[in-house]
Scaffold this motif. Structure first.
Motif, short mmCIF file in Angstrom:
data_model
loop_
_atom_site.label_atom_id
_atom_site.label_comp_id
_atom_site.label_asym_id
_atom_site.label_seq_id
_atom_site.Cartn_x
_atom_site.Cartn_y
_atom_site.Cartn_z
N PRO A 1 -59.27 -24.83 94.94
CA PRO A 1 -57.82 -24.88 95.12
C PRO A 1 -57.45 -25.90 96.19
O PRO A 1 -58.15 -26.02 97.20
N VAL B 1 -49.79 -21.22 91.87
CA VAL B 1 -50.49 -19.94 91.67
C VAL B 1 -49.83 -19.25 90.49
O VAL B 1 -48.60 -19.12 90.44
N GLU C 1 -47.54 -20.86 95.57
CA GLU C 1 -48.10 -22.20 95.76
C GLU C 1 -49.17 -22.18 96.85
O GLU C 1 -49.00 -21.51 97.88
N VAL C 2 -50.25 -22.89 96.60
CA VAL C 2 -51.32 -23.01 97.59
C VAL C 2 -50.82 -23.85 98.77
O VAL C 2 -50.23 -24.92 98.58
N ALA D 1 -52.11 -19.10 100.31
CA ALA D 1 -51.01 -19.37 99.40
C ALA D 1 -49.81 -18.49 99.72
O ALA D 1 -49.97 -17.32 100.10
N VAL E 1 -55.16 -20.30 89.74
CA VAL E 1 -54.60 -21.50 90.35
C VAL E 1 -54.71 -22.62 89.33
O VAL E 1 -55.74 -22.79 88.69
N ASP E 2 -53.62 -23.35 89.19
CA ASP E 2 -53.60 -24.48 88.25
C ASP E 2 -54.33 -25.67 88.88
O ASP E 2 -53.77 -26.40 89.68
#
Length: 372
Positions: free
Chosen positions: A301, A307, A317-318, A334, A350-351
């Motif tokens: 990440p 997220v 969001e991270v 995050a 997580v993208d």
């Protein structure tokens, strides 16, 4: 505009350091002969020496200086006495559109009721000291000493042994400080503080004596496994502990309530900047909260990545993310919306560059703390 340089810049160049711009300062990210992984391991198992002279320093002096600082910053200085230090926050004042947002997080060293030393972050030092100077009552003087003071961080389980070899005082309670002379012969303020999660110290010395002290510390620790360490290892170490970094977990748009830093707020104090806004947010419940995430696959990440919940909907969001050298996996901090109802132990994703990476929700620290 060229970045500022530490009093130890020549030492870093001679040691083969990889330098980068950090908050307007040219600072070592890692050193030749091992890099971040070796430096991280040295701090966890032996001892590491960091140059953190990019951190600001300033004094607030005059009748009632400590009471004045206490009326501005969040934490309660009445909880400590002379010779002790305290983590605190400088928040935007009530009336500001982002009241309660964090201008900076910093350490306060209390010398006495009329003498306080502040160590803010590099990028925010001038603003923090400027805000205090503008608000200071007659007789209280705020002095920026950023270029006059060098700060070294000696961190790791063998840090006390290094100080003993130097003749500097090290048997100190956590978050306390004393002044001693040893090694280079210069006056050194020894603080039982740090940013790594290990037993350690921060050493404040006049910039003119920084090189002497740096050399003396490295020589004293040569048989104890000491390594010079850069800001790359400092970041992996602090992320493993879940420590916030301003601009990531704290900012003008991220309040202490959202960052789970309410423990650094003196809620019963009658005054501090942003008090009413923070009390109102605390009562209502923050819209988002800081969580730790531990990767369950190989993806790492990184800050800014979304997220996702089980349905693939973005819920946060991270803010910080890295490979953990200790755990050998990806970890992250995050901010996640409280409406998502996330709990410790939940599985999210997580993208990572378009691919969902499974992560487990945890409460930091990711590894055991040894600061005390």
């Amino acid at each position: 505009m060229s970045p500022l340089t530490s009093p130890l810049h020549d030492r870093h160049v001679a040691a083969g350091a990889k330098l980068a711009d950090f908050s307007g300062w040219s600072m070592p990210i890692e050193y030749a002969g091992g890099g971040v992984l070796a430096e991280h391991a040295a701090v966890r198992s032996a001892v590491g020496l960091f140059d953190v002279s990019h951190l600001g320093s300033g004094t607030v002096r005059g009748p009632g200086a400590a009471a004045f600082v206490d009326s501005c910053l969040t934490n309660d200085l009445s909880r400590i006495g002379p010779g002790q230090a305290q983590y605190t926050l400088c928040c935007l004042p009530d009336g500001d559109p982002r009241a309660g947002g964090v201008v900076d997080d910093l350490i306060v060293y209390l010398h006495g009721p009329d003498d306080v030393l502040l160590v803010p972050n590099a990028a925010n030092a001038a603003e923090v000291l400027g805000r205090l100077a503008d608000a200071a009552p007659a007789g209280v003087t705020v002095t920026d000493r950023h270029r006059e003071v060098a700060v070294l961080a000696l961190q790791g389980p063998r840090s006390l042994q290094v100080l003993e070899l130097l003749g500097l005082p090290g048997e100190l309670p956590y978050m306390s400080f004393v002044t001693g002379t040893g090694g280079a012969g210069a006056e050194v303020t020894v603080c039982r503080t740090g940013y790594t999660g290990e037993h350690g110290y921060e050493l404040l010395v006049d910039a003119a004596h920084a090189e002497e002290l740096w050399d003396a510390v490295l020589e004293a620790g040569q048989d104890l496994g000491i390594r010079p360490c850069g800001l790359g290892a400092r970041d992996t170490l602090r992320t493993e502990m879940g420590y916030p970094l301003h601009g990531h977990e704290l900012s003008r748009d991220i309040t202490p309530n959202q960052a789970r830093a309410g423990w650094a707020v003196g809620w019963r104090k009658p005054a501090f900047w942003g008090r009413e806004a923070l009390l109102a947010e605390k009562a209502a419940g923050p819209a988002r909260l800081l969580w730790g995430l531990r990767a369950e696959g190989r993806g790492i990440p990184r800050p800014g990545m979304a997220v996702l919940d089980a349905a693939g909907t973005a819920v946060g969001e991270v803010t910080s993310g890295t490979f953990s050298p200790t755990l050998r996996t990806g970890i992250a901090l995050a901010l996640i919306g409280t409406a998502a109802g996330v709990q410790e132990g939940d599985e999210l994703a997580v993208d990572v560059r378009g691919r969902p990476q499974a992560v487990r929700v945890v409460r930091p620290p990711f590894v055991e703390s040894h600061v005390r």
